[in-house]
Design an enzyme around this catalytic site. Structure first.
Site, short mmCIF file in Angstrom:
data_model
loop_
_atom_site.label_atom_id
_atom_site.label_comp_id
_atom_site.label_asym_id
_atom_site.label_seq_id
_atom_site.Cartn_x
_atom_site.Cartn_y
_atom_site.Cartn_z
N GLU A 192 -4.06 27.99 -37.30
CA GLU A 192 -4.10 29.10 -36.36
C GLU A 192 -5.39 30.11 -36.06
OE1 GLU A 192 -1.05 30.21 -35.50
OE2 GLU A 192 -0.22 29.17 -36.48
C1 LIG Z 1 0.12 20.44 -39.89
C2 LIG Z 1 -0.97 21.60 -38.61
C3 LIG Z 1 0.34 22.39 -37.96
C4 LIG Z 1 -0.07 23.27 -36.93
N1 LIG Z 1 0.69 23.69 -35.97
C5 LIG Z 1 0.11 24.19 -35.25
C6 LIG Z 1 1.47 24.65 -34.45
O1 LIG Z 1 3.21 24.52 -34.15
N2 LIG Z 1 1.10 25.32 -32.39
C7 LIG Z 1 -0.04 24.55 -32.23
O2 LIG Z 1 -0.17 25.21 -30.71
N3 LIG Z 1 -1.27 23.91 -32.78
C8 LIG Z 1 -0.92 23.79 -34.71
N4 LIG Z 1 -1.97 22.76 -34.54
C9 LIG Z 1 -3.36 22.75 -34.70
C10 LIG Z 1 -4.47 23.70 -35.22
O3 LIG Z 1 -4.00 25.29 -34.77
C11 LIG Z 1 -5.36 22.97 -34.48
O4 LIG Z 1 -5.41 22.22 -35.72
C12 LIG Z 1 -6.22 24.52 -34.99
O5 LIG Z 1 -6.50 25.23 -34.27
C13 LIG Z 1 -8.10 24.30 -34.64
O6 LIG Z 1 -8.16 22.83 -33.54
P1 LIG Z 1 -8.28 21.20 -33.69
O7 LIG Z 1 -7.58 20.67 -34.59
O8 LIG Z 1 -8.36 20.91 -32.53
O9 LIG Z 1 -10.07 21.74 -34.25
P2 LIG Z 1 -11.42 21.39 -33.05
O10 LIG Z 1 -11.24 22.44 -32.40
O11 LIG Z 1 -11.73 20.30 -33.05
O12 LIG Z 1 -12.62 22.19 -34.79
C14 LIG Z 1 -12.93 21.36 -35.48
C15 LIG Z 1 -14.07 21.78 -35.68
O13 LIG Z 1 -15.10 22.41 -35.35
C16 LIG Z 1 -14.98 24.11 -35.03
N5 LIG Z 1 -15.33 25.00 -34.07
C17 LIG Z 1 -14.99 24.72 -33.30
N6 LIG Z 1 -14.90 25.29 -31.98
C18 LIG Z 1 -16.14 26.22 -33.20
C19 LIG Z 1 -17.14 26.89 -31.92
N7 LIG Z 1 -17.01 27.59 -31.24
N8 LIG Z 1 -18.27 27.68 -33.32
C20 LIG Z 1 -17.59 26.79 -34.44
N9 LIG Z 1 -17.55 26.42 -35.14
C21 LIG Z 1 -16.25 25.28 -34.57
C22 LIG Z 1 -13.70 23.95 -36.17
O14 LIG Z 1 -14.51 25.92 -37.20
C23 LIG Z 1 -13.96 23.45 -37.05
O15 LIG Z 1 -14.60 22.88 -37.55
C24 LIG Z 1 -1.47 22.34 -36.31
C25 LIG Z 1 -2.44 21.70 -36.72
C26 LIG Z 1 -1.87 20.55 -37.78
C27 LIG Z 1 -2.83 20.07 -38.60
#
Ligand SMILES: Cc1cc2nc3c(=O)[nH]c(=O)nc-3n(C[C@H](O)[C@H](O)[C@H](O)COP(=O)(O)OP(=O)(O)OC[C@H]3O[C@@H](n4cnc5c(N)ncnc54)[C@H](O)[C@@H]3O)c2cc1C
Length: 586
Positions: free
Chosen positions: A436
């Site tokens: 989220e």
């Molecule tokens: C169990 C589970 C359920 C989920 N359910 C859903 C769902 O129902 N629907 C859906 O669409 N998604 C879902 N997700 C996805 C979830 O919303 C994403 O994992 C989340 O938005 C973060 O994206 P990412 O994992 O790609 O991390 P990334 O975007 O790759 O981020 C990695 C790190 O970099 C940091 N970062 C990224 N951008 C910036 C910035 N601009 N400034 C500073 N730091 C930054 C982040 O804070 C994080 O610490 C789910 C994920 C999991 C693991």
């Protein structure tokens, strides 16, 4: 064996403290008076403890299974009964508009019910949780025909909902997403792959309605070129749509909740709202989901606290430090006598009750912002909601996770082993800081967006509210001291807010380096505000829990709130230790 006693008395107390009276007076909610609220909360608590909790461990150990031949996903035994009970008792459409099959309950009661249902079974409760968010998004942006077709079935739980945003290369940065939508008669065909879609596939409901973000052929690059589509698993003629689960993720916790890779291969979809303005629709669902996610910290903090307290009352180790507290005829005393065990329990209890209050404060303001007849009241309520949502999501999950960890610590080795109850809660809760929008993204939303909106009006509205509560505390010896302390912390937060705004204007990296720490400091002030509101109410209404409420408030003000000084010190420090550290030296 996991156990749960619904905290209905504290919920009723907090409803009164956070002005539920004003919500229950709003025209659509007249049927939901205090008496009805208690009956409803008791019924929900029983459902959480007697129906949902018994399958919570099975969800963890059995997990979910995907059939590569058919793409079908099966979930743990007991989940079907849980889903059926949730549907039959109206939890899918609890807060939905009665015009489309909902029960029309205030969000305030919806929030309290979600807290209990998640304590009972977080993995399963995410299914109605997401469906509630989809209903809100369609109520706001769906066409009349879409509302008619989807809302009654979603509200009854016959159909369930998902939100499909994330792609392998597009997580936080949704502007990168590449799922395509092409015109197909009066609707569209979508192609691409979504990952990590919660409850993306399962057999509990007759249909699954996906809310999918995709790009139209003429879409501008980035976040401004995203549209939102309804993509049902089964099409209106009953045939299978070209959206299928292509695999399940294996993960640390929430094993009972299927986390799906969803392949769209020319799946038929219907546009919701205007083209390229999809983030407006999705934000409704995301805001609901952010409040819900913050609440996960309260839910699991509460049930972990109950387990830790039960253990502390039974487990005998060592003798009490104070001779007078030693139980005669025993070789050892219960660990509840040890100051450090009491410290941990009180840290958990005070912040859980503070955050429950914050969730109610936000929810009551959502109800006022949508239904109050006076426009200025609606605007003020909306400002408070917008400012508090990122704090609830990030601080609620950060503190909630610490609370579950502290509860584990109270139980020693028994907390860590699978024979205990808490290790599952810790694993189940960890994801809440990531999904989220990660907690840091919440902090950027707070500092980079919400603080600056309408020339700082949101922050001023909140400050005025806190000062009102401090003023109310002045009249009473029991609360005046808390008020003075909170006033000083708020003055300090005002100064930090001003200086952060100035520094961020001069150097944008200053904001990135400080935002998460700032949100934590703000969260502590908000918890102080929440507990002082409760303490004021306990004293003025002379409630039965007065001694306990003043006790937890005192503990928070003496021993938790001072953490803020450390955060202020970090915020005063130069950020270049972070930003100028050479990449090659990591
Ligand atoms: C169990 C589970 C359920 C989920 N359910 C859903 C769902 O129902 N629907 C859906 O669409 N998604 C879902 N997700 C996805 C979830 O919303 C994403 O994992 C989340 O938005 C973060 O994206 P990412 O994992 O790609 O991390 P990334 O975007 O790759 O981020 C990695 C790190 O970099 C940091 N970062 C990224 N951008 C910036 C910035 N601009 N400034 C500073 N730091 C930054 C982040 O804070 C994080 O610490 C789910 C994920 C999991 C693991």
């Amino acid at each position: 064996m996991q156990n749960y006693t619904a905290p209905v008395d504290d919920m009723m107390f907090q409803l009164a403290a956070f002005g539920y009276e004003a919500v229950a007076k709003l025209e659509p909610f007249e049927a939901y008076d205090f008496e009805t609220a208690r009956m409803f909360l008791e019924q929900t608590g029983t459902l959480a403890s007697d129906v949902l909790l018994p399958s919570n461990r099975a969800g963890d150990t059995e997990g979910t299974q995907w059939d590569p031949e058919t793409g079908a996903v099966t979930v743990a035994g007991g989940y079907e009964a849980g889903h059926k009970a949730l549907a039959e008792n109206g939890y899918y459409g609890l807060t939905a508009d009665p015009e489309h099959g909902g029960s029309g309950a205030p969000i305030t009661l919806g929030t309290l019910s979600k807290e209990m249902l998640m304590s009972g079974n977080k993995s399963l409760s995410m299914c109605p949780g997401l469906t509630n968010g989809l209903i809100e998004a369609l109520e706001a942006f769906g066409s009349d025909a879409q509302k008619e077709m989807y809302l009654p079935k979603l509200a009854s739980g016959e159909w369930t909902g998902t939100m499909c945003l994330t792609e392998a290369h597009s997580g936080t940065d949704l502007g990168l997403l590449s799922t395509k939508a092409e015109v197909h008669g009066d609707h569209y065909k979508l192609s691409g792959q979504k990952i990590w879609i919660t409850w993306g596939e399962h057999e509990l409901s007759d249909n699954i309605i996906h809310l999918v973000l995709a790009r139209l052929p003429d879409a501008p690059a980035g976040i401004k070129g995203i549209s939102t589509f309804i993509v049902p698993k089964f099409l209106p003629d009953g045939s299978r749509n070209a959206i299928a689960c292509a695999g399940l993720e294996h993960k640390m916790g929430i094993h009972g909740s299927p986390t799906c890779v969803m392949a769209l291969e020319g799946a038929e979809g219907w546009l919701v709202g205007e083209p390229h303005k999809g983030m407006r629709t999705m934000f409704i669902m995301m805001n609901a989901a952010r409040l819900f996610t913050g609440l996960e910290g309260v839910s699991l903090g509460e049930i972990a606290y109950q387990a830790a307290l039960g253990f502390a009352k039974e487990r005998r180790q060592s003798r009490a430090m104070a001779m007078g507290k030693r139980e005669e005829g025993k070789a050892a005393d219960t660990i509840l006598v040890h100051p450090d065990v009491r410290r941990m329990l009180l840290d958990v209890k005070s912040t859980t009750e503070a955050l429950r209050g914050l969730s109610l404060f936000i929810s009551a303001n959502i109800d006022l912002s949508t239904h109050h007849p006076d426009e200025a009241t609606r605007q003020e309520a909306d400002d408070l909601v917008a400012l508090m949502i990122p704090i609830m999501k990030a601080f609620g999950t950060e503190r909630g996770f610490k609370n579950v960890s502290d509860s584990m610590q109270v139980c020693g080795g028994m907390g860590y082993t699978v024979d205990g109850e808490i290790e599952q809660y810790l694993r189940d809760l960890r994801i809440a800081m990531i999904y989220e929008g990660t907690n840091h993204i919440q902090a950027l939303d707070l500092v980079g967006r919400k603080l600056g909106l309408s020339n700082g009006r949101l922050y001023q509205v909140f400050g005025k509210r806190v000062r009102g509560v401090i003023e109310a505390a002045k009249g009473n010896e029991a609360t005046a001291g808390f008020g003075e302390t909170l006033g000083k912390r708020l003055d300090a937060l005002d100064a930090v807010t001003m200086s952060l705004g100035k520094r961020a204007g001069e150097d944008p990296e200053a904001m990135g380096a400080s935002a998460s720490t700032y949100l934590t400091a703000f969260g502590l002030v908000v918890c102080g505000f929440s507990l002082l509101t409760q303490a004021n109410h306990a004293v003025t209404a002379k409630t039965d829990n007065q001694r306990a409420k003043l006790g937890v408030t005192r503990h928070f003000f003496d021993r938790v709130l001072p953490e803020i000084e450390g955060h202020f010190a970090i915020l005063a420090a130069d950020h270049t230790s972070i930003t100028r550290f050479a990449d090659e030296d990591f």
